[in-house]
Design a protein around this motif. Sequence first.
Motif, PDB file in Angstrom:
ATOM      1  N   ALA A   1       0.807  -1.218   0.000  1.00  0.00           N
ATOM      2  CA  ALA A   1       0.000   0.000   0.000  1.00  0.00           C
ATOM      3  C   ALA A   1       0.838   1.265   0.000  1.00  0.00           C
ATOM      4  O   ALA A   1       1.922   1.310   0.577  1.00  0.00           O
ATOM      5  N   LYS A   2       0.295   2.287  -0.595  1.00  0.00           N
ATOM      6  CA  LYS A   2       0.709   3.652  -0.293  1.00  0.00           C
ATOM      7  C   LYS A   2      -0.265   4.146   0.764  1.00  0.00           C
ATOM      8  O   LYS A   2      -1.488   4.077   0.573  1.00  0.00           O
ATOM      9  N   VAL A   3       0.232   4.632   1.876  1.00  0.00           N
ATOM     10  CA  VAL A   3      -0.630   4.887   3.039  1.00  0.00           C
ATOM     11  C   VAL A   3      -0.697   6.359   3.444  1.00  0.00           C
ATOM     12  O   VAL A   3      -1.196   6.686   4.520  1.00  0.00           O
ATOM     13  N   SER A   4      -0.241   7.243   2.583  1.00  0.00           N
ATOM     14  CA  SER A   4      -0.204   8.666   2.948  1.00  0.00           C
ATOM     15  C   SER A   4      -1.602   9.258   3.099  1.00  0.00           C
ATOM     16  O   SER A   4      -1.811  10.185   3.893  1.00  0.00           O
ATOM     17  N   LYS A   5      -2.580   8.742   2.369  1.00  0.00           N
ATOM     18  CA  LYS A   5      -3.933   9.293   2.471  1.00  0.00           C
ATOM     19  C   LYS A   5      -4.513   9.044   3.857  1.00  0.00           C
ATOM     20  O   LYS A   5      -5.169   9.922   4.433  1.00  0.00           O
ATOM     21  N   ALA A   6      -4.287   7.854   4.405  1.00  0.00           N
ATOM     22  CA  ALA A   6      -4.764   7.554   5.755  1.00  0.00           C
ATOM     23  C   ALA A   6      -4.119   8.480   6.775  1.00  0.00           C
ATOM     24  O   ALA A   6      -4.770   8.946   7.715  1.00  0.00           O
ATOM     25  N   LYS A   7      -2.852   8.757   6.580  1.00  0.00           N
ATOM     26  CA  LYS A   7      -2.152   9.672   7.491  1.00  0.00           C
ATOM     27  C   LYS A   7      -2.721  11.080   7.382  1.00  0.00           C
ATOM     28  O   LYS A   7      -2.979  11.748   8.398  1.00  0.00           O
ATOM     29  N   ASN A   8      -2.958  11.533   6.161  1.00  0.00           N
ATOM     30  CA  ASN A   8      -3.413  12.902   5.948  1.00  0.00           C
ATOM     31  C   ASN A   8      -4.862  13.120   6.367  1.00  0.00           C
ATOM     32  O   ASN A   8      -5.198  14.143   6.985  1.00  0.00           O
ATOM     33  N   LEU A   9      -5.746  12.163   6.033  1.00  0.00           N
ATOM     34  CA  LEU A   9      -7.171  12.348   6.319  1.00  0.00           C
ATOM     35  C   LEU A   9      -7.578  11.861   7.699  1.00  0.00           C
ATOM     36  O   LEU A   9      -8.415  12.480   8.365  1.00  0.00           O
ATOM     37  N   LEU A  10      -6.994  10.735   8.123  1.00  0.00           N
ATOM     38  CA  LEU A  10      -7.414  10.107   9.377  1.00  0.00           C
ATOM     39  C   LEU A  10      -6.450  10.351  10.530  1.00  0.00           C
ATOM     40  O   LEU A  10      -6.763  10.015  11.677  1.00  0.00           O
ATOM     41  N   ASN A  11      -5.292  10.900  10.224  1.00  0.00           N
ATOM     42  CA  ASN A  11      -4.228  11.033  11.231  1.00  0.00           C
ATOM     43  C   ASN A  11      -3.911   9.669  11.847  1.00  0.00           C
ATOM     44  O   ASN A  11      -3.729   9.523  13.051  1.00  0.00           O
ATOM     45  N   TRP A  12      -3.837   8.669  10.970  1.00  0.00           N
ATOM     46  CA  TRP A  12      -3.596   7.285  11.404  1.00  0.00           C
ATOM     47  C   TRP A  12      -2.422   6.705  10.638  1.00  0.00           C
ATOM     48  O   TRP A  12      -2.241   6.987   9.459  1.00  0.00           O
ATOM     49  N   GLU A  13      -1.641   5.854  11.324  1.00  0.00           N
ATOM     50  CA  GLU A  13      -0.622   5.064  10.664  1.00  0.00           C
ATOM     51  C   GLU A  13      -0.336   3.840  11.520  1.00  0.00           C
ATOM     52  O   GLU A  13      -0.540   3.835  12.736  1.00  0.00           O
ATOM     53  N   ALA A  14       0.102   2.768  10.880  1.00  0.00           N
ATOM     54  CA  ALA A  14       0.409   1.526  11.580  1.00  0.00           C
ATOM     55  C   ALA A  14       1.630   1.717  12.488  1.00  0.00           C
ATOM     56  O   ALA A  14       2.591   2.389  12.116  1.00  0.00           O
ATOM     57  N   LYS A  15       1.564   1.105  13.681  1.00  0.00           N
ATOM     58  CA  LYS A  15       2.636   1.271  14.661  1.00  0.00           C
ATOM     59  C   LYS A  15       3.362  -0.035  14.991  1.00  0.00           C
ATOM     60  O   LYS A  15       4.518  -0.012  15.403  1.00  0.00           O
ATOM     61  N   LEU A  16       2.688  -1.174  14.844  1.00  0.00           N
ATOM     62  CA  LEU A  16       3.249  -2.451  15.276  1.00  0.00           C
ATOM     63  C   LEU A  16       3.984  -3.139  14.127  1.00  0.00           C
ATOM     64  O   LEU A  16       3.598  -3.020  12.974  1.00  0.00           O
ATOM     65  N   ASN A  17       5.052  -3.881  14.472  1.00  0.00           N
ATOM     66  CA  ASN A  17       5.903  -4.474  13.435  1.00  0.00           C
ATOM     67  C   ASN A  17       5.621  -5.964  13.241  1.00  0.00           C
ATOM     68  O   ASN A  17       4.739  -6.543  13.888  1.00  0.00           O
ATOM     69  N   LEU A  18       6.401  -6.583  12.359  1.00  0.00           N
ATOM     70  CA  LEU A  18       6.176  -7.978  11.991  1.00  0.00           C
ATOM     71  C   LEU A  18       6.372  -8.910  13.189  1.00  0.00           C
ATOM     72  O   LEU A  18       5.636  -9.891  13.352  1.00  0.00           O
ATOM     73  N   GLU A  19       7.334  -8.610  14.032  1.00  0.00           N
ATOM     74  CA  GLU A  19       7.548  -9.434  15.221  1.00  0.00           C
ATOM     75  C   GLU A  19       6.349  -9.349  16.156  1.00  0.00           C
ATOM     76  O   GLU A  19       5.930 -10.361  16.741  1.00  0.00           O
ATOM     77  N   ASP A  20       5.782  -8.153  16.312  1.00  0.00           N
ATOM     78  CA  ASP A  20       4.566  -7.998  17.126  1.00  0.00           C
ATOM     79  C   ASP A  20       3.433  -8.853  16.558  1.00  0.00           C
ATOM     80  O   ASP A  20       2.675  -9.482  17.306  1.00  0.00           O
ATOM     81  N   MET A  21       3.301  -8.853  15.236  1.00  0.00           N
ATOM     82  CA  MET A  21       2.241  -9.613  14.584  1.00  0.00           C
ATOM     83  C   MET A  21       2.383 -11.112  14.868  1.00  0.00           C
ATOM     84  O   MET A  21       1.424 -11.791  15.251  1.00  0.00           O
TER      85      MET A  21
END
Length: 334
Positions: free
Chosen positions: A300-320
């Motif tokens: 994904a390109k995720v800049s729209k979620a950051k700009n509109l929702l002020n959201w971005e993923a925080k947890l990494n692959l090890e967390d998953m």
Amino acid sequence: MNILLTGGCGYIGSHTAISLVNAGYDLILLDNFSNSETCVIDRIQKIAGKPIIFVEGDLRDSNLVSKTLKDNNIRGVIHFAGLKAVGESVKNPIDYFDNNVQCSISLLQAMIKNNIKKIVFSSSATVYGIPQYLPYDENHPTSAINPYGRTKLHIEEMLKDLANSDPEWTSIVLRYFNPVGAHKSGNLGEAPKGIPSNLMPYLVQVASGYLGALNIFGSDYGTRDGTGERDYIHVTDLAEGHVAALQFMFREQGWHAINLGTGKSTSVLELVHTFEKVTNKKIPLNLTSRRAGDLPAYFAKVSKAKNLLNWEAKLNLEDMCLSAWQSRKISIHE
């Protein structure tokens, strides 16, 4: 504020329920348990620390849906309910159109009847089809290559037409990439019925000894290691994305498509090796032929979620991987 979650006892719905309760929303869950268990209600309530209203039923029962909306003074809907396995959709396309599209029509008819015009829809990156470029952004042409993706695209288009027909409607279409992982408590996770069709729960069952080996569908793609690459996102991050989308929905009007992912690609083998590292479990592998309907790579390109929702993923692959393993006690149907 009362919010209806269709498919609210499913994998993503149940995690989103916890995030919404933490954000102060009052929830009503509607589910027919086609791919979930009744015990999930108790788990949600235990984590939330409060009772949750639940209605058992099928979305195709528009009268039941309408009554649920009216009786609970619903202000908005998050629509998760639907069949979701790509391979199964290739084998049984009519079942997927009957369930996914007809359920959505019934839900929208009930919402119109009750003058509710706010909906967040659980869509999928599969609507993009074969990449014309990567990462996928929300302007990438849509051309789903399997029945599952086409059902999601049909519903997206219905919501767009509805928003165009009535400016009071707001439809937020969230295009998921690959949700994995589990709630930090270990009491919620991905627990599909039967043999899992998704990678992470299959990994958990192999590591637990319930399945003999992991089948990797395709090892000759033109990717870093020959296996398929995906944008894996922790389900908790995804749930928080729904809270942000709901808040955005009540500030805006019209139809909006937004990617929810990490913006990074991970191959199947890279995920397996990370899982082995954090769990100290060796995963036997079978390299098999490519699966119908799968793509070599996407993210994904995720800049729209950051700009509109002020959201971005925080947890990494090890967390998953670690959270999925810690929730294994609910992932095995004995």
